[in-house]
Design a protein around this motif. Structure first.
Motif, PDB file in Angstrom:
ATOM      1  N   ALA A 270       0.828  -1.210   0.000  1.00  0.00           N
ATOM      2  CA  ALA A 270       0.000   0.000   0.000  1.00  0.00           C
ATOM      3  C   ALA A 270       0.862   1.258   0.000  1.00  0.00           C
ATOM      4  N   ASP A 271       1.917   1.261   0.818  1.00  0.00           N
ATOM      5  CA  ASP A 271       2.819   2.423   0.866  1.00  0.00           C
ATOM      6  C   ASP A 271       3.567   2.607  -0.449  1.00  0.00           C
ATOM      7  N   SER A 272       3.968   1.483  -1.043  1.00  0.00           N
ATOM      8  CA  SER A 272       4.753   1.525  -2.276  1.00  0.00           C
ATOM      9  C   SER A 272       3.956   2.102  -3.441  1.00  0.00           C
ATOM     10  N   LEU A 273       2.669   1.738  -3.511  1.00  0.00           N
ATOM     11  CA  LEU A 273       1.853   2.143  -4.656  1.00  0.00           C
ATOM     12  C   LEU A 273       0.789   3.174  -4.301  1.00  0.00           C
ATOM     13  N   GLY A 274       0.776   3.611  -3.040  1.00  0.00           N
ATOM     14  CA  GLY A 274      -0.186   4.626  -2.630  1.00  0.00           C
ATOM     15  C   GLY A 274      -1.620   4.155  -2.650  1.00  0.00           C
ATOM     16  N   LEU A 275      -1.863   2.918  -2.183  1.00  0.00           N
ATOM     17  CA  LEU A 275      -3.218   2.366  -2.184  1.00  0.00           C
ATOM     18  C   LEU A 275      -4.006   2.883  -0.990  1.00  0.00           C
ATOM     19  N   SER A 276      -5.303   3.073  -1.177  1.00  0.00           N
ATOM     20  CA  SER A 276      -6.192   3.494  -0.098  1.00  0.00           C
ATOM     21  C   SER A 276      -6.642   2.267   0.708  1.00  0.00           C
ATOM     22  N   LYS A 277      -7.247   2.522   1.858  1.00  0.00           N
ATOM     23  CA  LYS A 277      -7.770   1.426   2.674  1.00  0.00           C
ATOM     24  C   LYS A 277      -8.852   0.659   1.927  1.00  0.00           C
ATOM     25  N   GLU A 278      -9.678   1.374   1.178  1.00  0.00           N
ATOM     26  CA  GLU A 278     -10.737   0.714   0.410  1.00  0.00           C
ATOM     27  C   GLU A 278     -10.153  -0.197  -0.662  1.00  0.00           C
ATOM     28  N   GLN A 279      -9.069   0.227  -1.288  1.00  0.00           N
ATOM     29  CA  GLN A 279      -8.417  -0.606  -2.307  1.00  0.00           C
ATOM     30  C   GLN A 279      -7.785  -1.844  -1.688  1.00  0.00           C
ATOM     31  N   ILE A 280      -7.226  -1.699  -0.490  1.00  0.00           N
ATOM     32  CA  ILE A 280      -6.654  -2.856   0.209  1.00  0.00           C
ATOM     33  C   ILE A 280      -7.755  -3.869   0.523  1.00  0.00           C
ATOM     34  N   LYS A 281      -8.898  -3.376   1.034  1.00  0.00           N
ATOM     35  CA  LYS A 281     -10.031  -4.261   1.319  1.00  0.00           C
ATOM     36  C   LYS A 281     -10.489  -4.979   0.051  1.00  0.00           C
ATOM     37  N   THR A 282     -10.482  -4.253  -1.055  1.00  0.00           N
ATOM     38  CA  THR A 282     -10.909  -4.842  -2.327  1.00  0.00           C
ATOM     39  C   THR A 282      -9.986  -5.979  -2.746  1.00  0.00           C
ATOM     40  N   LEU A 283      -8.682  -5.774  -2.596  1.00  0.00           N
ATOM     41  CA  LEU A 283      -7.723  -6.827  -2.948  1.00  0.00           C
ATOM     42  C   LEU A 283      -7.943  -8.072  -2.097  1.00  0.00           C
ATOM     43  N   LEU A 284      -8.242  -7.893  -0.818  1.00  0.00           N
ATOM     44  CA  LEU A 284      -8.471  -9.029   0.070  1.00  0.00           C
ATOM     45  C   LEU A 284      -9.738  -9.784  -0.317  1.00  0.00           C
ATOM     46  N   ILE A 285     -10.772  -9.039  -0.737  1.00  0.00           N
ATOM     47  CA  ILE A 285     -12.012  -9.687  -1.193  1.00  0.00           C
ATOM     48  C   ILE A 285     -11.769 -10.451  -2.495  1.00  0.00           C
ATOM     49  N   LEU A 286     -11.079  -9.810  -3.422  1.00  0.00           N
ATOM     50  CA  LEU A 286     -10.809 -10.446  -4.720  1.00  0.00           C
ATOM     51  C   LEU A 286      -9.991 -11.716  -4.568  1.00  0.00           C
ATOM     52  N   ASN A 287      -9.186 -11.786  -3.515  1.00  0.00           N
ATOM     53  CA  ASN A 287      -8.325 -12.955  -3.303  1.00  0.00           C
ATOM     54  C   ASN A 287      -9.130 -14.235  -3.103  1.00  0.00           C
ATOM     55  N   VAL A 288     -10.364 -14.116  -2.591  1.00  0.00           N
ATOM     56  CA  VAL A 288     -11.176 -15.307  -2.330  1.00  0.00           C
ATOM     57  C   VAL A 288     -12.346 -15.443  -3.297  1.00  0.00           C
ATOM     58  N   ALA A 289     -12.589 -14.423  -4.133  1.00  0.00           N
ATOM     59  CA  ALA A 289     -13.798 -14.404  -4.967  1.00  0.00           C
ATOM     60  C   ALA A 289     -13.883 -15.595  -5.914  1.00  0.00           C
ATOM     61  N   LEU A 290     -12.776 -15.948  -6.545  1.00  0.00           N
ATOM     62  CA  LEU A 290     -12.792 -16.988  -7.577  1.00  0.00           C
ATOM     63  C   LEU A 290     -12.687 -18.405  -7.007  1.00  0.00           C
ATOM     64  N   THR A 291     -12.344 -18.518  -5.726  1.00  0.00           N
ATOM     65  CA  THR A 291     -12.047 -19.835  -5.165  1.00  0.00           C
ATOM     66  C   THR A 291     -13.278 -20.730  -5.090  1.00  0.00           C
ATOM     67  N   ILE A 292     -14.467 -20.140  -4.857  1.00  0.00           N
ATOM     68  CA  ILE A 292     -15.674 -20.969  -4.752  1.00  0.00           C
ATOM     69  C   ILE A 292     -15.963 -21.698  -6.067  1.00  0.00           C
ATOM     70  N   PRO A 293     -16.116 -20.995  -7.216  1.00  0.00           N
ATOM     71  CA  PRO A 293     -16.317 -21.747  -8.464  1.00  0.00           C
ATOM     72  C   PRO A 293     -15.089 -22.557  -8.862  1.00  0.00           C
ATOM     73  N   ALA A 294     -13.886 -22.075  -8.507  1.00  0.00           N
ATOM     74  CA  ALA A 294     -12.664 -22.792  -8.892  1.00  0.00           C
ATOM     75  C   ALA A 294     -12.622 -24.177  -8.271  1.00  0.00           C
ATOM     76  N   ARG A 295     -13.054 -24.298  -7.019  1.00  0.00           N
ATOM     77  CA  ARG A 295     -13.018 -25.616  -6.369  1.00  0.00           C
ATOM     78  C   ARG A 295     -13.974 -26.602  -7.046  1.00  0.00           C
ATOM     79  N   ILE A 296     -15.116 -26.098  -7.508  1.00  0.00           N
ATOM     80  CA  ILE A 296     -16.054 -26.961  -8.240  1.00  0.00           C
ATOM     81  C   ILE A 296     -15.428 -27.401  -9.565  1.00  0.00           C
ATOM     82  N   ILE A 297     -14.866 -26.448 -10.296  1.00  0.00           N
ATOM     83  CA  ILE A 297     -14.270 -26.744 -11.612  1.00  0.00           C
ATOM     84  C   ILE A 297     -13.070 -27.672 -11.473  1.00  0.00           C
ATOM     85  N   ILE A 298     -12.186 -27.362 -10.524  1.00  0.00           N
ATOM     86  CA  ILE A 298     -10.981 -28.182 -10.338  1.00  0.00           C
ATOM     87  C   ILE A 298     -11.349 -29.593  -9.902  1.00  0.00           C
ATOM     88  N   GLY A 299     -12.417 -29.729  -9.114  1.00  0.00           N
ATOM     89  CA  GLY A 299     -12.881 -31.061  -8.732  1.00  0.00           C
ATOM     90  C   GLY A 299     -13.265 -31.888  -9.946  1.00  0.00           C
TER      91      GLY A 299
END
Length: 488
Positions: free
Chosen positions: A43-72
């Motif tokens: 965040a310090d390196s790229l000047g990210l806001s708190k909202e952008q940090i929260k967004t990155l954390l949400i995006l980190n898990v967003a694809l995992t639910i369908p991915a586990r079905i597909i990978i299975g």
């Protein structure tokens, strides 16, 4: 296969497959959670806001639910050797993308794609189930899951140090890039060192692709019902990224995502019907049947166990810091005691399940989980710090022991569908995490723990419908040859 002893220090035969698989899972979790311990530096390196940090954390898990079905599905079709290797190699690409990113948009895309590597867990469940007999399966799956899951804690401990070694503004880039290199390298190593089954054994594949097979009309209805919470969770994630949440998407973009989810659900339901429409022509032969209620119950239990683990790991450092007025570093170290329990409790849950039965073990551990969260809800600043840590570790034992017991039962339902069943159950863990974290954002910490405890009580009731695996499950190969696989 049965004659080979279970020797944890061996690196040959079935033990080699288990060790190689937990290492692959460990690396996948290092990559999946590589940004979390470095987020403040990024965040310090790229000047990210708190909202952008929260967004990155949400995006980190967003694809995992369908991915586990597909990978299975992919695992059941092509085998764990090829699937795990490909996943590790392909997911190194978004990892490198993230390390080289210079804008929030580039980081967001890379983080979204990296959610796919969180599905790696499913692959090893099928691999281990092919190599171990039923009386050792819980222990082997527990070691695989527990030791591999520790990759998230390892990332938290090692990556900041690696970033410091390289130093400067770009130290975090080298640390994240190193995890991508590790994933790429181990993907090749895994492919060259494992095989899907012991020599002479058959790898049973699903008869039809595109959706999970069930064996009765009632099970088909239950399967459809169990799909709905996963889509609802994806809609909830979209809402979190909407103008009402962290404002990453516009209202029109959010509505477009809702529309796409409805379309994908319609396609999913159509494929499910196509794969199972033979059920309307007549009953499935008795020896081919399996009760889907087993899957549904395990889904509910993993919702409470792994779902609560992901949620609690996310909030526990801040909880300790605020309750006991600790520095974030000290609070983080104490909170890590929850994750550290993975090394022993998840294998322990599998081992107990092997010795005393799947259902009795799940009943005891789920009851302990409910009581554990009831205890955690009582923690306040009047408690001594050592007692609070002890309470957290006790609760963690039941949570992670329950996870081990769930996946001691998953491979004993239908061998050729193990990847898909594991994928659905694993996805429910992520559904639980999103649900509990949403609850956490809306209520007090005490009520948050009570909600998790209530979900465990619901799981305890659902366990009344679980049938203890007994006898054999039957599989038929492409030549029509029938194989009986012991589940005792």
């Amino acid at each position: 296969m049965k004659a080979e002893k279970f020797n944890l220090f061996s690196f040959s035969g079935k033990m080699k497959m288990m060790h190689m698989s937990w290492m692959a899972f460990f690396i996948s979790f290092v990559v999946w959670f590589n940004a979390a311990p470095l987020m403040s530096v990024i965040a310090d390196s790229l000047g990210l806001s708190k909202e952008q940090i929260k967004t990155l954390l949400i995006l980190n898990v967003a694809l995992t639910i369908p991915a586990r079905i597909i990978i299975g599905m992919v695992t059941d079709k092509f085998g764990p050797r090829l699937t795990y290797s490909a996943l590790l190699i392909v997911c190194s690409i978004p990892c490198f993308m993230f390390a080289l990113g210079t804008s929030f948009e580039q980081l967001a895309l890379a983080r979204f794609l990296l959610g796919f590597i969180g599905a790696g867990f499913v692959i090893g469940i099928r691999m281990v189930s092919e190599w171990f007999p039923a009386n050792e399966l819980g222990t082997a799956e527990g070691i695989y899951g527990g030791w591999g899951n520790f990759g998230s804690a390892a990332a938290a401990f090692t990556l900041p140090a690696i970033a410091l070694v390289f130093g400067g503004e770009d130290g975090w880039r080298y640390a994240i890039g190193a995890t991508g290199g590790l994933s790429l390298l181990f993907g090749v190593i895994y492919f060259l060192n494992v095989s899907d089954t012991p020599k002479g054994s058959t790898y049973f594949k699903p008869k039809k692709a595109g959706a999970l097979e069930v064996t009765s009309k009632a099970d088909l209805v239950l399967l459809v019902v169990m799909k709905l919470p996963m889509y609802a969770t994806l809609a909830l994630l979209a809402w979190k990224l909407s103008p009402e949440g962290v404002k990453m998407f516009s209202q029109s973009s959010t509505e477009l995502i809702y529309g796409l989810l409805i379309l994908v659900l319609a396609i999913d339901l159509y494929l499910t019907y196509q794969v199972n429409k033979h059920l309307f022509d007549g009953p499935v032969p008795e020896f081919e049947r399996y009760p889907f209620k087993q899957v549904a119950v395990l889904n509910v239990l993993y919702f409470s166990t792994f779902g609560s683990e992901l949620a609690v790991v996310s909030m526990l450092p801040l909880f300790f810091a605020e309750t006991f007025e600790l520095g974030l570093a000290q609070a983080g170290m104490l909170a890590s005691s929850y994750a550290f329990m993975n090394l022993l409790s998840r294998p322990g849950g599998g081992w107990i399940s092997d010795r005393f039965g799947r259902k009795p073990t799940l009943m005891i551990l789920t009851a302990g989980l409910a009581l554990g969260y009831l205890g955690m809800a009582q923690i306040n600043d009047q408690w001594s710090l050592p007692l609070a840590v002890l309470m957290v570790m006790t609760c963690s034992f039941f949570v992670q022991g329950g996870e081990g017991a769930v996946f001691a039962a998953v491979p004993l339902i239908k061998r050729r569908l193990t990847g898909q069943i594991a994928g659905m159950t694993g996805a429910y863990g992520n559904v639980g995490a999103v649900f509990f974290l949403t609850v956490y954002s809306m209520v007090s910490t005490q009520l948050f723990f009570y909600v998790i405890g209530a979900s465990a009580l619901f799981g305890l009731v659902s366990l009344l419908f679980l049938t203890e695996p007994k006898g054999h499950m039957t599989e038929v190969n492409e030549d029509g040859e029938v194989t009986m696989i012991s589940v005792n």
